[in-house]
Design an enzyme around this catalytic site. Structure first.
Site, PDB file in Angstrom:
ATOM      1  N   SER A 121      40.451  48.890  48.065  1.00 23.86           N
ATOM      2  CA  SER A 121      39.297  48.032  48.309  1.00 23.86           C
ATOM      3  C   SER A 121      39.106  47.049  47.172  1.00 23.86           C
ATOM      4  O   SER A 121      39.700  47.165  46.101  1.00 23.86           O
ATOM      5  CB  SER A 121      38.048  48.880  48.498  1.00 23.86           C
ATOM      6  OG  SER A 121      37.548  49.215  47.224  1.00 23.86           O
ATOM      7  N   LYS A 122      38.248  46.100  47.457  1.00 17.85           N
ATOM      8  CA  LYS A 122      37.925  45.018  46.537  1.00 17.85           C
ATOM      9  C   LYS A 122      37.531  45.530  45.144  1.00 17.85           C
ATOM     10  O   LYS A 122      37.851  44.928  44.135  1.00 17.85           O
ATOM     11  CB  LYS A 122      36.803  44.253  47.234  1.00 17.85           C
ATOM     12  CG  LYS A 122      35.974  43.334  46.478  1.00 17.85           C
ATOM     13  CD  LYS A 122      35.130  42.524  47.470  1.00 17.85           C
ATOM     14  CE  LYS A 122      33.763  42.276  46.877  1.00 17.85           C
ATOM     15  NZ  LYS A 122      32.903  41.451  47.723  1.00 17.85           N
ATOM     16  N   ARG A 123      36.841  46.646  45.118  1.00 17.82           N
ATOM     17  CA  ARG A 123      36.345  47.145  43.831  1.00 17.82           C
ATOM     18  C   ARG A 123      37.329  48.047  43.092  1.00 17.82           C
ATOM     19  O   ARG A 123      37.171  48.281  41.904  1.00 17.82           O
ATOM     20  CB  ARG A 123      35.032  47.900  44.019  1.00 17.82           C
ATOM     21  CG  ARG A 123      34.003  47.007  44.559  1.00 17.82           C
ATOM     22  CD  ARG A 123      32.587  47.386  44.289  1.00 17.82           C
ATOM     23  NE  ARG A 123      31.780  46.326  44.865  1.00 17.82           N
ATOM     24  CZ  ARG A 123      31.434  45.234  44.225  1.00 17.82           C
ATOM     25  NH1 ARG A 123      31.737  45.083  42.954  1.00 17.82           N
ATOM     26  NH2 ARG A 123      30.756  44.283  44.833  1.00 17.82           N
ATOM     27  N   ASP A 124      38.342  48.545  43.825  1.00 13.79           N
ATOM     28  CA  ASP A 124      39.274  49.482  43.192  1.00 13.79           C
ATOM     29  C   ASP A 124      39.932  48.890  41.966  1.00 13.79           C
ATOM     30  O   ASP A 124      40.120  49.537  40.954  1.00 13.79           O
ATOM     31  CB  ASP A 124      40.385  49.879  44.167  1.00 13.79           C
ATOM     32  CG  ASP A 124      39.862  50.834  45.220  1.00 13.79           C
ATOM     33  OD1 ASP A 124      38.835  51.472  44.955  1.00 13.79           O
ATOM     34  OD2 ASP A 124      40.478  50.926  46.293  1.00 13.79           O
ATOM     35  N   VAL A 127      43.126  43.103  42.492  1.00 12.45           N
ATOM     36  CA  VAL A 127      43.416  43.207  43.928  1.00 12.45           C
ATOM     37  C   VAL A 127      43.375  41.831  44.585  1.00 12.45           C
ATOM     38  O   VAL A 127      43.539  41.712  45.785  1.00 12.45           O
ATOM     39  CB  VAL A 127      42.477  44.164  44.700  1.00 12.45           C
ATOM     40  CG1 VAL A 127      42.684  45.590  44.308  1.00 12.45           C
ATOM     41  CG2 VAL A 127      41.030  43.773  44.524  1.00 12.45           C
TER      42      VAL A 127
END
Ligand code: GLU
Length: 505
Positions: free
Chosen positions: A260-263, A271
């Site tokens: 995900s975007k926050r990973d 990312v």
């Protein structure tokens, strides 16, 4: 299907995640491999999700990646406009066509009414869906009389919904997954046209794929659940369906869950292809470009995230990827993202780059560090000496700054270990030897110093380590005499003088 035409169709609702870049890449490789056309279509029908700057971000990122388009929003191609908001009027006609043929109907239920149905269903631990069963009891042109419908069309808001058949089988062939069959009773009556006069993604997407003569729809797995509806729409219009290929999702490095975007920022890798500043929250996300990745290495890594060439080869240029790519070799199951492997790819590209080319990338870093005067030939040799240990261009600076800057500090641990009582005398002697040599080259200088050490019967290691400390300011670095050669006579002598004066035990 005669010619291959594929499209990348992002919505400008935010930056492009690496999964999106991979979708664009596979479309591009497939188009090039098959002598087809690659199209960039902007799907901006959902105005509530529009994000300023996202479209430019998407275009800039793809450009950085080397993914090119034959047709699209930038003016090329005969199937335009390629931005859905500019095709608005066209969709009205196609929505009407489905009403006329009985494949769609008007629905007048207000959002309050639908919400209360949802709440009621939830209270009974079930889910409300607008489908072949429920539509019989709801407020739409199937249940209302022609007069009532006509009056409501003039007086209130409405949407157009697809009339999904009850208990029918819809089957299509996915180039990656094989035959996919879904019973239509599991599907709902999706909205095709909204009260704001805009089509939804589903309608606009298939109308455009048809009008733009798209032969293959290659997109992320998250669209697989929509594919049966899309196939039904093709059937309703009696249009030939494109071939579908739903790409596997990209998984978190731990292997579970979608990346995900926050990973990225949580786990320390980007990312997004380029860094992105969210215009609303002002939050900034890291990008591959800014973090020092070469576009070719980033693309090479992405290509192998879900596709395999069937050989051991790992390093591929874009040309080689085009040559080797096929949809048959794209996997069905999720591809685990591996940040270490991503760095490894960059390191390989670093090794394979010409030193002179790396110098161009290093120049701004040298300038930032106030290194103004240097000879290109010297810098190129320095790069050649250290690049094996570098993943990024910025590492070259970290590994080699002392070639360009006189040390002002000396590593205290090394001083303690290597700078003895008699070291200043020895370094003064060596300085004299070097001052008097006419051949400023590593090997003869090494031999002269070695001879001196032998004559004096002092330890070779002790002298060399102290000499390194004086020249580098530390105990690290490649061949010492190569360093001395490259920094040049004047600078080397200066460093020895400074060390003798400044290093205190
Ligand atoms: N606009 C959709 C997206 O943002 C396109 C999906 C498709 O390729 O059909 O991903």
């Amino acid at each position: 299907m005669s010619s291959v035409r594929v499209r990348f169709a992002p919505s400008p609702t935010g930056p492009l995640h690496i999964g999106g870049v991979r979708t664009a890449l596979y479309n591009y490789l497939f188009a090039r491999k098959n002598g087809g056309k690659m199209i960039l279509r902007i799907e901006d029908t959902d105005q509530t999700r529009f994000v300023a700057g996202a479209e430019d971000y998407i275009k800039d990122s793809l450009k950085w990646c080397g993914i090119e388009f034959d047709e699209g929003v930038d003016g090329k191609g005969d199937f335009g406009p390629y931005k859905q908001s500019e095709r608005k009027d066209l969709y009205v006609k196609y929505a009407q066509e489905l009403i006329d043929s009985g494949w769609a109907y008007y629905a007048f239920d207000t959002s309050e009414e639908l919400n209360s149905l949802r709440d009621a269903a939830e209270a009974e631990k079930s889910v409300f869906t607008y489908n072949a069963v429920t539509r019989k009891t709801l407020k739409n042109s199937l249940t209302l009389s022609a007069e009532e419908t006509k009056a409501l069309l003039e007086s209130s808001e409405y949407v157009i919904r697809f009339k999904m058949p009850e208990d029918d089988e819809v089957t299509f062939t996915d180039a990656i997954r094989g035959d996919v069959t879904v019973n239509t009773s599991r599907l709902d009556d999706k909205i095709l046209f909204k009260s704001d006069g805009m089509p939804t993604y589903h309608l606009a997407n298939i109308v455009d794929d048809h009008l733009m003569e798209i032969s293959h729809v290659i997109r992320g797995e998250e669209w697989l659940p929509s594919a049966p509806l899309h196939v039904m729409l093709y059937r309703a219009y009696k249009w030939e369906e494109p071939i579908f290929a739903h790409l596997p999702i990209i998984l978190k490095p731990v292997g579970k869950g979608k990346l995900s975007k926050r990973d990225g920022d949580k786990m320390g890798f980007p990312v997004f292809p380029m860094s992105w500043k969210d215009p609303k929250t002002e939050e900034t996300f890291a990008g591959y470009m800014e973090n020092g990745f070469f576009p070719d290495s980033f693309i090479n890594m992405l290509a192998l995230l879900g596709w395999n060439p069937g050989t051991e080869q790992e390093i591929f240029s874009m040309e080689e990827l085009i040559e080797a790519f096929s949809l048959e070799r794209v996997g069905k199951s999720g591809a685990k993202f591996d940040p270490d492997k991503t760095n490894w790819f960059n390191q390989q590209y670093m090794k394979n780059q010409e030193d002179a080319q790396l110098l161009e990338a290093l120049r701004p870093i040298l300038a930032e560090n106030e290194v103004k005067e240097y000879e290109d030939a010297m810098a190129i040799e320095v790069i050649g000496l250290v690049k094996e240990r570098c993943v990024f261009v910025k590492d070259i600076w970290e590994q080699a700054s002392y070639f360009f800057q006189t040390p002002t500090e000396y590593n205290a641990k090394v001083v303690k270990k290597r700078w003895k009582e008699n070291t200043p005398t020895i370094i003064t002697d060596i300085k004299g030897i070097l001052e008097n040599t006419d051949t400023w080259e590593a090997v003869p200088m090494h031999d002269l110093v070695a001879k001196y050490i032998e004559e004096k019967e002092i330890g070779f290691g002790a002298v060399m380590n102290a000499l390194r400390l004086a020249i580098v300011g530390d105990g690290k670095g490649p061949d010492l005499f190569k360093i001395i050669e490259l920094v040049g006579k004047e600078e080397a002598i200066k460093r020895l003088t400074l060390a003798i004066e400044n290093i205190k035990r």
